[in-house]
Scaffold this motif. Structure first.
Motif, PDB file in Angstrom:
ATOM      1  N   LEU A 110      67.458   4.846  10.443  1.00 49.19           N
ATOM      2  CA  LEU A 110      68.432   5.028  11.513  1.00 49.19           C
ATOM      3  C   LEU A 110      68.912   6.475  11.557  1.00 49.19           C
ATOM      4  N   ALA A 111      69.109   7.081  10.382  1.00 50.27           N
ATOM      5  CA  ALA A 111      69.534   8.492  10.340  1.00 50.27           C
ATOM      6  C   ALA A 111      68.465   9.402  10.944  1.00 50.27           C
ATOM      7  N   TRP A 112      67.193   9.079  10.709  1.00 50.47           N
ATOM      8  CA  TRP A 112      66.109   9.902  11.258  1.00 50.47           C
ATOM      9  C   TRP A 112      66.118   9.843  12.785  1.00 50.47           C
ATOM     10  N   PHE A 113      66.339   8.666  13.350  1.00 52.69           N
ATOM     11  CA  PHE A 113      66.359   8.554  14.806  1.00 52.69           C
ATOM     12  C   PHE A 113      67.595   9.220  15.397  1.00 52.69           C
ATOM     13  N   HIS A 114      68.721   9.161  14.700  1.00 53.53           N
ATOM     14  CA  HIS A 114      69.892   9.909  15.160  1.00 53.53           C
ATOM     15  C   HIS A 114      69.575  11.398  15.186  1.00 53.53           C
ATOM     16  N   SER A 115      68.949  11.894  14.146  1.00 49.89           N
ATOM     17  CA  SER A 115      68.582  13.306  14.088  1.00 49.89           C
ATOM     18  C   SER A 115      67.550  13.652  15.152  1.00 49.89           C
ATOM     19  N   TYR A 116      66.646  12.724  15.437  1.00 51.42           N
ATOM     20  CA  TYR A 116      65.603  12.950  16.446  1.00 51.42           C
ATOM     21  C   TYR A 116      66.213  13.095  17.837  1.00 51.42           C
ATOM     22  N   LEU A 117      67.246  12.321  18.133  1.00 55.91           N
ATOM     23  CA  LEU A 117      67.816  12.307  19.479  1.00 55.91           C
ATOM     24  C   LEU A 117      68.798  13.443  19.715  1.00 55.91           C
ATOM     25  N   HIS A 118      69.587  13.794  18.723  1.00 57.26           N
ATOM     26  CA  HIS A 118      70.667  14.750  18.917  1.00 57.26           C
ATOM     27  C   HIS A 118      70.189  16.188  18.696  1.00 57.26           C
ATOM     28  N   GLY A 119      70.854  17.091  19.420  1.00 60.98           N
ATOM     29  CA  GLY A 119      70.570  18.513  19.244  1.00 60.98           C
ATOM     30  C   GLY A 119      69.313  19.000  19.944  1.00 60.98           C
ATOM     31  N   ARG A 120      68.800  18.256  20.918  1.00 55.15           N
ATOM     32  CA  ARG A 120      67.605  18.672  21.638  1.00 55.15           C
ATOM     33  C   ARG A 120      67.974  19.635  22.766  1.00 55.15           C
ATOM     34  N   SER A 121      67.040  20.485  23.134  1.00 50.76           N
ATOM     35  CA  SER A 121      67.249  21.452  24.208  1.00 50.76           C
ATOM     36  C   SER A 121      65.952  21.629  24.982  1.00 50.76           C
TER      37      SER A 121
ATOM     38  N   ARG B 216      59.061  14.513   3.552  1.00 46.18           N
ATOM     39  CA  ARG B 216      60.444  14.945   3.331  1.00 46.18           C
ATOM     40  C   ARG B 216      61.326  14.605   4.526  1.00 46.18           C
ATOM     41  N   SER B 217      60.789  14.780   5.717  1.00 46.56           N
ATOM     42  CA  SER B 217      61.558  14.462   6.928  1.00 46.56           C
ATOM     43  C   SER B 217      61.915  12.983   6.970  1.00 46.56           C
ATOM     44  N   MET B 218      60.960  12.108   6.688  1.00 49.85           N
ATOM     45  CA  MET B 218      61.222  10.668   6.779  1.00 49.85           C
ATOM     46  C   MET B 218      62.112  10.170   5.653  1.00 49.85           C
ATOM     47  N   SER B 219      61.967  10.715   4.469  1.00 47.62           N
ATOM     48  CA  SER B 219      62.795  10.257   3.345  1.00 47.62           C
ATOM     49  C   SER B 219      64.233  10.753   3.456  1.00 47.62           C
ATOM     50  N   ALA B 220      64.416  11.963   4.024  1.00 50.22           N
ATOM     51  CA  ALA B 220      65.766  12.523   4.149  1.00 50.22           C
ATOM     52  C   ALA B 220      66.451  12.079   5.427  1.00 50.22           C
ATOM     53  N   GLY B 221      65.727  11.440   6.340  1.00 51.81           N
ATOM     54  CA  GLY B 221      66.319  11.028   7.609  1.00 51.81           C
ATOM     55  C   GLY B 221      66.693  12.207   8.480  1.00 51.81           C
ATOM     56  N   HIS B 222      65.829  13.223   8.496  1.00 46.70           N
ATOM     57  CA  HIS B 222      66.136  14.447   9.245  1.00 46.70           C
ATOM     58  C   HIS B 222      64.902  14.887  10.024  1.00 46.70           C
ATOM     59  N   PHE B 223      65.091  15.118  11.319  1.00 52.07           N
ATOM     60  CA  PHE B 223      64.016  15.619  12.171  1.00 52.07           C
ATOM     61  C   PHE B 223      64.172  17.127  12.294  1.00 52.07           C
ATOM     62  N   PRO B 224      63.136  17.919  11.998  1.00 52.13           N
ATOM     63  CA  PRO B 224      63.276  19.382  12.001  1.00 52.13           C
ATOM     64  C   PRO B 224      63.800  19.915  13.322  1.00 52.13           C
ATOM     65  N   ALA B 225      64.761  20.844  13.228  1.00 52.23           N
ATOM     66  CA  ALA B 225      65.401  21.374  14.434  1.00 52.23           C
ATOM     67  C   ALA B 225      64.428  22.173  15.291  1.00 52.23           C
ATOM     68  N   THR B 226      63.439  22.825  14.673  1.00 54.71           N
ATOM     69  CA  THR B 226      62.489  23.631  15.449  1.00 54.71           C
ATOM     70  C   THR B 226      61.594  22.768  16.328  1.00 54.71           C
ATOM     71  N   PHE B 227      61.554  21.468  16.069  1.00 55.41           N
ATOM     72  CA  PHE B 227      60.732  20.562  16.877  1.00 55.41           C
ATOM     73  C   PHE B 227      61.491  20.015  18.089  1.00 55.41           C
ATOM     74  N   LYS B 228      62.759  20.384  18.243  1.00 60.57           N
ATOM     75  CA  LYS B 228      63.590  19.773  19.278  1.00 60.57           C
ATOM     76  C   LYS B 228      63.633  20.578  20.576  1.00 60.57           C
ATOM     77  N   GLU B 229      62.926  21.692  20.625  1.00 62.89           N
ATOM     78  CA  GLU B 229      62.894  22.494  21.837  1.00 62.89           C
ATOM     79  C   GLU B 229      61.691  22.096  22.679  1.00 62.89           C
ATOM     80  N   ALA B 230      61.926  21.920  23.970  1.00 60.12           N
ATOM     81  CA  ALA B 230      60.863  21.492  24.882  1.00 60.12           C
ATOM     82  C   ALA B 230      60.784  22.446  26.064  1.00 60.12           C
TER      83      ALA B 230
END
Length: 696
Positions: free
Chosen positions: A347-358, A215-229
């Protein structure tokens, strides 16, 4: 008054002095069984001494004079032997397990040994709070962004027509289970399950993870809960001031599930890049078959050939400040689309992967506030290194436009070239213009060149050292003094290309490791100690040895002295004892043959397409040469040897020494069907050369 006099007398007789006491925790193998055995041993010892006092007999005179004392003493001695045997078994079992688990990773094994010996890198200083660390890391990146804010817009090269990647392929449950099984046993503080437990329940988790990933790859969306480091401050190298925040680098700890998704995406991205040959051939970082050794071997070979022809060569090593943390997201997204052809959901997936990280800094139970990241690719991630390589791909063409040779390894940039001695002045001007354009390109791409760590090395033969420029070379706002020796990706290069400094430092480092391992010699069986020697000493000895072919005998003998000392340490021999039979019993090749083994394997891989292309360019089969296609040698596996002028210089180039070594091997070795078969036959052949008097 009397108290003051008494105090002065005591101070004179027993002066006050400070003593540094190192807190040493219990050994990791010392478990409850050892503790109970130790307590019982001490209890029996006290009982024996109490029996001696009760009988009013001196301990030195009681042996055999009192039955009660003799029984107590025998019980104590028996338990003490049992306790020592138990400790020895626990210690040996622990070291065996540790060595076995880290056998395939010398770096992890050495880190474990260092920690067990109390010599590991110190943790982050408690005097620096997590908020101070977080503020320092943020301000460092922000300073780079401010310094490059006024730079012009970057230039983007365009991908070939018809080359694009607009969608990901779906994965199945088996793909996810395989990816889980290949995960390293590392966990993050944000993980609900340790990796070891995840591997045990992989069949139960895989269906849910498969649905999530698809679902993540088809929708071009990286889950927000995975963006915290969680950021762990790690000191850059031993010896730096632990009280200074500048001595630390941030290491990101991401959730295992997020990195699992990254691995699946990275596999498809790499396949796309390789199938259309989009990755720069002169970038060796984070690519299979490429390494720091192959990169330096290519640079060294080019320098050797230039110096052999009578030219003066130069090598410039550029360094970037916080390179991964300052990657601009909008520029990276534009480059992914224009230069590499990513489009649509990809391209949308990589945009989602990069933006909104914390991220937040975490140390023990303390953690700072989360900070939003406006730039950078996460260090410690799977996709971060690949994206950085794609981000800096256009830099290679820029350097080549000025007539110089570039070579990149992640964020380490090497620029080199050569000229005739009379034209050095014009050559310096061209080099200065090239580096100025590189500096401008980096500023346009929001990267900052660290001129304080930039190094410059002029190269020539020993007889032409007087022709080399000695004046400072201006790079940006700083004047760079030419060095006599530089460290290029862990390998030391001298101005005369003699590799003397690398041999000296390698030998010194190997003997230092041998001295450290002596403290555990009695704690482990000989087989485990031999594994430690092979993993921690011989790998250090062999690193970069492909660049050491053709060195004089006195330098090779110094390398051989490490092998001799390591073998004596394992076998328990004295320094004067004969060592040849022991080396042969360990099946260790001698130093010259170890170099030839590495070179021959690289030649085999280059001929079969598994080595970097920049090494394959040095090799040409005799059968492929028009002038020799009708000769008898055209039917063999022989390679064409590049001509050279000086034995001590040109003959050491990979294009010369590699084919010579290959042509000297028997046909049954060069015609091996696989790399494993080739390595086995090659070692047997070189072993016979190392020990001709020993019958196999």
């Amino acid at each position: 008054m009397y108290e003051q006099e008494l105090t002065s007398i005591l101070d004179r007789l027993i002066p006050f002095r400070e003593v540094t006491r190192r807190a040493r925790p219990s050994d990791p193998w010392f478990d409850k069984d050892c503790l109970e055995a130790k307590r019982l041993t001490r209890r029996l010892e006290r009982a024996y001494r109490a029996t001696c006092r009760k009988a009013d007999i001196e301990i030195s005179a009681v042996a055999g004079t009192s039955t009660a004392v003799r029984v107590a003493k025998d019980a104590w001695y028996a338990q003490r032997r049992n306790y020592r045997d138990l400790c020895q078994r626990k210690r040996s079992a622990f070291w065996c397990d540790t060595v076995e688990s880290d056998r395939k990773s010398p770096r992890s094994l050495w880190r474990s040994v260092n920690q067990l010996l109390g010599r590991g890198r110190p943790p982050a200083s408690s005097a620096i709070s997590v908020d101070e660390f977080s503020r320092f890391f943020y301000d460092k990146v922000n300073a780079v962004q401010l310094n490059t804010a006024g730079a012009p817009e970057p230039f983007f090269s365009h991908v070939r027509p018809g080359v694009s990647m607009s969608s990901f392929c779906s994965v199945n449950v088996d793909d996810v289970i395989t990816a889980i099984s290949h995960l390293p046993d590392k966990s993050s503080a944000a993980d609900p399950l340790p990796v070891s437990v995840m591997k045990m329940v992989a069949p139960e988790l895989a269906p849910f993870l498969t649905e999530l990933f698809n679902r993540s790859m088809s929708a071009g969306h990286f889950p927000a809960t995975f963006k915290e480091a969680f950021i762990t401050p790690a000191i850059k190298k031993p010896g730096l001031d632990a009280m200074d925040a500048q001595s630390y680098r941030p290491i990101s700890n991401l959730t295992v599930v997020s990195k699992l998704l990254e691995r699946i995406v990275a596999r498809q991205l790499k396949s796309y890049l390789q199938s259309f040959d989009l990755l720069p051939s002169l970038q060796s970082g984070f690519r299979p078959g490429h390494s720091t050794e192959t990169a330096v071997l290519r640079v060294m070979s080019d320098l050797l050939e230039a110096v052999d022809s009578g030219d003066v060569a130069v090598l410039v090593l550029l360094d970037l400040s916080a390179a991964f943390d300052t990657v601009d997201h909008s520029i990276l997204g534009r480059r992914l689309q224009v230069t590499f052809g990513l489009d649509g959901p990809v391209l949308a997936w990589f945009h989602s992967y990069l933006h909104g990280r914390s991220q937040c800094v975490r140390r023990g139970m303390y953690k700072s506030l989360f900070v939003q990241l406006l730039c950078g690719v996460p260090q410690g991630s799977v996709l971060g290194p690949i994206l950085f390589i794609m981000y800096t791909a256009d830099l290679i063409a820029l350097v080549e436009q000025h007539g110089f040779c570039p070579h990149l390894y992640a964020d380490d940039t090497q620029i080199y070239g050569s000229t005739r001695p009379p034209a050095i002045h014009d050559f310096q001007q061209r080099l200065s213009a090239c580096i100025d354009d590189v500096h401008s390109w980096m500023s346009s791409n929001r990267l900052q060149l660290n001129t304080n760590k930039t190094e410059l090395l002029w190269c020539a033969t020993a007889r032409r050292q007087h022709q080399l420029p000695r004046s400072a070379f201006r790079i940006g706002p700083h004047d760079i003094i030419p060095s006599k020796t530089v460290r290029d990706l862990g390998i030391f290069i001298d101005a005369d290309l003699s590799m003397r400094s690398h041999v000296q430092r390698t030998v010194a480092g190997c003997f230092a490791v041998l001295r450290q391992l002596r403290s555990v010699r009695r704690s482990v069986p000989s087989s485990v100690f031999q594994t430690l020697i092979v993993s921690l000493v011989l790998t250090k000895l062999d690193f970069g040895n492909a660049t050491l072919s053709g060195l004089p005998t006195n330098l090779l003998n110094r390398l051989q002295s490490v092998l001799n000392a390591a073998a004596r340490s394992i076998a328990g021999l004295r320094r004067s004892d004969h060592i040849t039979d022991t080396l042969a019993s360990f099946h260790w090749l001698r130093a010259p043959e170890r170099i030839n083994f590495k070179l021959a394997v690289l030649v085999y891989r280059a001929l079969h397409g598994t080595a970097p292309r920049y090494l394959s360019d040095f090799l040409r089969r005799v059968a492929d040469l028009p002038s020799r296609c009708r000769l008898r040698s055209a039917t063999s596996n022989q390679l064409d040897v590049r001509p050279s002028r000086l034995v001590t210089v040109g003959d050491r180039s990979f294009g010369s020494v590699g084919p010579k070594l290959w042509n000297s091997l028997p046909d049954d070795i060069t015609s091996a069907s696989s790399l494993s078969v080739f390595r086995k036959k090659l070692k047997t052949h070189l072993f016979q050369q190392s020990y001709p008097d020993i019958i196999l």
